[in-house]
Enzyme design. Structure first.
Site, PDB file in Angstrom:
ATOM      1  N   ARG A   1       0.985  14.710  12.873  1.00  0.00           N
ATOM      2  CA  ARG A   1       1.381  14.475  11.470  1.00  0.00           C
ATOM      3  C   ARG A   1       1.602  15.799  10.706  1.00  0.00           C
ATOM      4  NH1 ARG A   1      -0.542   9.120  10.138  1.00  0.00           N
ATOM      5  NH2 ARG A   1       0.993   9.088   8.466  1.00  0.00           N
TER       6      ARG A   1
ATOM      7  N   CYS B   1      -4.203  12.728  12.873  1.00  0.00           N
ATOM      8  CA  CYS B   1      -4.949  11.458  12.821  1.00  0.00           C
ATOM      9  C   CYS B   1      -4.737  10.780  14.177  1.00  0.00           C
ATOM     10  CB  CYS B   1      -4.472  10.582  11.681  1.00  0.00           C
ATOM     11  SG  CYS B   1      -2.885   9.838  12.017  1.00  0.00           S
TER      12      CYS B   1
ATOM     13  N   LYS C   1       0.847  -1.206   0.000  1.00  0.00           N
ATOM     14  CA  LYS C   1       0.000   0.000   0.000  1.00  0.00           C
ATOM     15  C   LYS C   1       0.874   1.245   0.000  1.00  0.00           C
ATOM     16  CE  LYS C   1      -1.627   1.496   4.117  1.00  0.00           C
ATOM     17  NZ  LYS C   1      -1.274   2.866   4.459  1.00  0.00           N
ATOM     18  N   ASN C   2       1.913   1.258   0.839  1.00  0.00           N
ATOM     19  CA  ASN C   2       2.714   2.474   1.008  1.00  0.00           C
ATOM     20  C   ASN C   2       3.727   2.700  -0.109  1.00  0.00           C
ATOM     21  OD1 ASN C   2       1.214   2.904   3.238  1.00  0.00           O
ATOM     22  ND2 ASN C   2       2.830   2.427   4.714  1.00  0.00           N
TER      23      ASN C   2
ATOM     24  N   ASP D   1       5.447   0.704  11.852  1.00  0.00           N
ATOM     25  CA  ASP D   1       4.200   0.078  11.396  1.00  0.00           C
ATOM     26  C   ASP D   1       4.071  -1.369  11.865  1.00  0.00           C
ATOM     27  OD1 ASP D   1       3.977   1.723   8.129  1.00  0.00           O
ATOM     28  OD2 ASP D   1       3.671   2.431  10.175  1.00  0.00           O
TER      29      ASP D   1
ATOM     30  N   ARG E   1      -8.318  -0.826   5.294  1.00  0.00           N
ATOM     31  CA  ARG E   1      -7.501   0.192   4.615  1.00  0.00           C
ATOM     32  C   ARG E   1      -6.152  -0.385   4.218  1.00  0.00           C
ATOM     33  NH1 ARG E   1      -6.824   5.732   7.468  1.00  0.00           N
ATOM     34  NH2 ARG E   1      -5.556   5.843   5.609  1.00  0.00           N
TER      35      ARG E   1
END
Ligand code: EPZ
Length: 417
Positions: A121, A116, A22-23, A303, A396
């Site tokens: 952030r 978030c 995803k990233n 993560d 997500r």
């Protein structure tokens, strides 16, 4: 709203294919804004965040076809250099279009992403870097308005921010002159982005190190690229395998993308074997407590911090987990405690005292990786059932996680509320 129900206590065994990252896919999609010809991305994961980026780019005029895992992006009708608030607030990686929009259109209006669950952030490094390249930047009604022709610059990031490196790398490709990004992020996703940009005709060297040099060019063509495997998804499945005293092999994963995590698994007593692009992790005889400090790559990935915390809740001894990348990334702790974990938070350190077992409970997901930790804890709990609500957080970043875990032997299902 869906829920995920888990009856834990079963060891996970078998092989699982890791999807595209995803990233990596999100900045790769943003990079097509720079192209003058259509681009094709393969191995794109089918995730909510990808659909959000698709919607944003389409709003700008990009023509996108996403079938299976293959995405074709045609930038010929790109016209609207604006990323609206209602898009950016849903997926902060939308902010990664700023550098490319500015480089292509010489102007951009992108909503500030706001904070978030895991932290404020800020985007100050992104903006400072673009100003160093000659952009005029002002904040207006919650939007970043950037204008001007970009020139090469020597810029040092205060922190090796992944998103800032990606935004600045894309902007530098079409800047007039040479840009040197010092203290750049070294994550594998940066290298993947640089490979794609170079295939489009950019002149980037040093990606993956802390000094990236970009010689600006006049234009970029189209290119075809295979998205790199998702190292965080790989780590999540490996953690689940070890945490359930099982034996899991992830296929299509690169061990050098998560070196510190694999070392920690070994230190905690797991068997970890790597062969080509597969990684196997198995519990030997229980888990020993370890000390973990998250760091930018190649350090222990932030993560994977929550997933490691879940695993360590039933380790022998007391573990210390220090989160140095984000200021509020222990959201999973309170929910793990409700499942019987013994965790004390002191500033950016979590003290995790190993307990005999976890018990199932109704819990709530708060952010993407915290929810992955709750799934692992649910798989570990050998008493009762775990019901995880707000599973959209999980969707997500993980494709059909319940189906893939069930294929490894988990008693897990998704129920519609
Ligand atoms: C990327 O976010 C990832 N997201 C995150 O993954 C990941 O946790 C993070 O990098 C760190 O590895 C995507 O790639 C889409 P940062 P990013 O800028 O770029 C501070 C997930 O779970 N900072 O490296 O937003 C910031 O506050 C997500 O998949 C500034 O101070 O992360 C944070 O404390 C979560 N000023 C630290 O740097 C800036 O201008 C790291 O942030 C930018 C960042």
């Amino acid at each position: 709203m869906d829920k995920i129900l888990i009856r834990g206590g079963k060891p996970l065994k078998g092989c699982v294919h890791v999807r595209g990252a995803k990233n990596a896919a999100l900045p790769l999609m943003a990079a097509t804004i720079l192209a003058e010809k259509p681009c094709v991305l393969h191995n794109v994961p089918c995730l909510h965040d990808i659909f959000s980026m698709d919607k944003l780019l389409s709003h700008m005029g990009m023509k996108i076809d996403f079938t299976g895992r293959c995405m074709t992006l045609d930038p010929s009708a790109l016209s609207n250099p604006e990323a609206p608030y209602d898009q950016v607030r849903k997926m902060r990686a939308s902010f990664f279009v700023l550098g490319a929009l500015l480089a292509r259109h010489r102007r951009a209006r992108v909503s500030l992403p706001g904070g978030c669950a895991i932290g404020a952030r800020p985007v100050d490094i992104h903006l400072k870097g673009l100003e160093a390249m000659g952009a005029e930047i002002r904040i207006e009604d919650g939007y970043v308005v950037a204008e001007g022709a970009l020139h090469g610059a020597n810029f040092t990031q205060d922190f090796p921010s992944v998103g800032a490196t990606e935004n600045l790398l894309m902007a530098a490709c079409l800047a007039d002159g040479v840009t040197r990004l010092h203290n750049a992020a070294r994550e594998p996703e940066i290298e993947d982005l640089a490979r794609f940009l170079n295939a489009m005709g950019a002149q980037i060297s040093g990606a993956g190190t802390d000094l990236i040099t970009v010689v600006g060019v006049d234009r970029l063509g189209g290119a075809e690229h295979v998205v790199m495997p998702d190292r965080i998804e790989a780590g999540t499945f490996l953690a689940a395998g070890v945490a359930t005293h099982g034996d899991v092999t992830v296929l299509n994963a690169h061990a050098d993308h998560l070196p510190a995590f694999l070392d920690k698994l070994r230190e905690a007593g797991a068997v970890v074997e790597t062969k080509g692009d597969s990684i196997r992790a198995a519990a030997r005889d229980g888990i020993d407590a370890v000390e973990v400090t998250t760091r930018p790559f190649p350090g222990f990935a932030t993560d994977l911090q929550a997933q490691m915390m879940a695993l360590l809740t039933c380790a022998r001894g007391v573990s210390l987990i220090k989160e140095t990348v984000f200021e509020n990334r222990f959201m999973q702790a309170a929910e793990l405690i409700r499942m019987g974990a013994d965790i004390t938070l002191e500033g950016n350190t979590a003290i995790v005292r190993g307990v005999e077992r976890l018990s199932g409970a109704p819990v709530m997901a708060s952010d993407l990786r915290a929810s992955a930790a709750l799934v692992i804890a649910g798989l570990m709990a050998d008493k009762g059932a775990t019901a995880i609500s707000r599973v959209y957080h999980i969707d997500r970043g993980y494709e059909r996680i319940e189906e893939r875990l069930a294929a490894l032997g988990a008693d897990i299902e998704r129920v519609r509320e």
